[in-house]
Design a protein around this motif. Structure first.
Motif, mmCIF file in Angstrom:
data_model
loop_
_atom_site.group_PDB
_atom_site.id
_atom_site.type_symbol
_atom_site.label_atom_id
_atom_site.label_comp_id
_atom_site.label_asym_id
_atom_site.label_seq_id
_atom_site.Cartn_x
_atom_site.Cartn_y
_atom_site.Cartn_z
ATOM 1 N N ILE A 217 12.680 85.007 29.881
ATOM 2 C CA ILE A 217 12.657 86.461 29.938
ATOM 3 C C ILE A 217 12.625 86.980 28.506
ATOM 4 O O ILE A 217 13.462 86.602 27.676
ATOM 5 N N GLY B 171 21.276 92.603 33.476
ATOM 6 C CA GLY B 171 19.974 92.881 34.085
ATOM 7 C C GLY B 171 19.029 91.701 33.982
ATOM 8 O O GLY B 171 18.257 91.416 34.899
ATOM 9 N N MET B 172 19.086 90.975 32.860
ATOM 10 C CA MET B 172 18.248 89.786 32.694
ATOM 11 C C MET B 172 18.694 88.676 33.651
ATOM 12 O O MET B 172 17.857 87.944 34.179
ATOM 13 N N GLU C 132 20.013 89.240 36.570
ATOM 14 C CA GLU C 132 19.479 89.681 37.856
ATOM 15 C C GLU C 132 17.997 89.323 37.970
ATOM 16 O O GLU C 132 17.548 88.823 39.006
ATOM 17 N N ASP C 133 17.230 89.560 36.907
ATOM 18 C CA ASP C 133 15.814 89.226 36.899
ATOM 19 C C ASP C 133 15.622 87.730 37.146
ATOM 20 O O ASP C 133 14.792 87.315 37.956
ATOM 21 N N VAL D 230 16.371 86.904 40.801
ATOM 22 C CA VAL D 230 15.286 87.331 41.692
ATOM 23 C C VAL D 230 14.103 86.371 41.583
ATOM 24 O O VAL D 230 13.510 85.976 42.598
ATOM 25 N N ARG D 231 13.762 85.957 40.370
ATOM 26 C CA ARG D 231 12.671 84.979 40.203
ATOM 27 C C ARG D 231 13.007 83.658 40.892
ATOM 28 O O ARG D 231 12.134 83.013 41.479
#
Length: 143
Positions: free
Chosen positions: A20, A40-41, A43-44, A47-48
Motif C-alpha cells: 500500500i 485505514g491502511m 483496513e485496506d 479488504v484486499r
C-alpha cells in the motif's frame, strides 16, 4: 503495555501480503504516518485479503461486521516508502473469526493489528457456514 507474541511478528508466517502506497496527507505533525491513517491502511489490507480469499462468496446469505480492532503500534512509518500488510486468519469461532495483520515498511515492524469479524444474518450473529470453514485453513497463520 504487553509486547505482542513474537510468533506474530514474522512476515513469513502470513499467507498473503499486499503493498500500500503512503501519501503525504497520511503524515502527522511529527512527519510520521498518523495512527488513524495507518488504521485505514490496515483496513485496506484486510479488504484486499478478503477479496483474495473470496470472502463474500464464502458467507452465503450473510454479511459481516467488525466487532473489535486492536492495533499495537510497533514503529514509526515514513513517507514516501510503501508499507506491506501481511494477512492471515487467526482463530475461527462459531460466529466469528480473527484476522491478523502485520504491517512492515522496508523490513521494519510498524504495527500488528488483530480484528474480530462476526458473521451476521437477519437476526444478528450467525454461525459461519461450512463453506467458509472448509476454505479457510489455507489462509490461516502458518506454523
Amino acid at each position: 503495555m504487553a509486547k505482542p507474541d513474537p510468533a506474530l511478528l514474522d512476515p513469513a508466517r502470513y499467507p498473503f501480503s499486499c503493498t500500500i502506497e503512503t501519501r503525504f496527507s497520511d503524515l502527522d505533525v511529527n512527519m510520521h504516518i498518523n495512527h488513524v491513517a495507518l488504521a485505514g491502511m490496515v483496513e485496506d489490507g484486510r479488504v484486499r485479503f478478503h477479496q483474495k480469499i473470496g470472502y463474500s462468496d464464502l458467507l452465503v446469505n450473510q454479511s459481516s461486521m467488525v466487532a473489535n480492532l486492536q492495533v499495537d503500534f510497533l514503529g514509526e512509518g515514513q513517507y514516501p516508502a510503501a508499507i506491506a500488510v501481511h494477512s492471515a486468519v487467526g482463530e475461527v469461532g462459531r460466529t466469528s473469526h480473527r484476522i491478523i495483520n502485520l504491517v512492515t515498511q522496508d523490513g521494519r515492524l510498524i504495527a500488528l493489528a488483530q480484528t474480530t469479524i462476526v458473521a451476521v444474518g437477519p437476526d444478528g450473529p450467525s454461525p459461519l457456514p461450512d463453506r467458509f470453514r472448509q476454505a479457510i485453513p489455507q489462509w490461516m497463520l502458518r506454523a
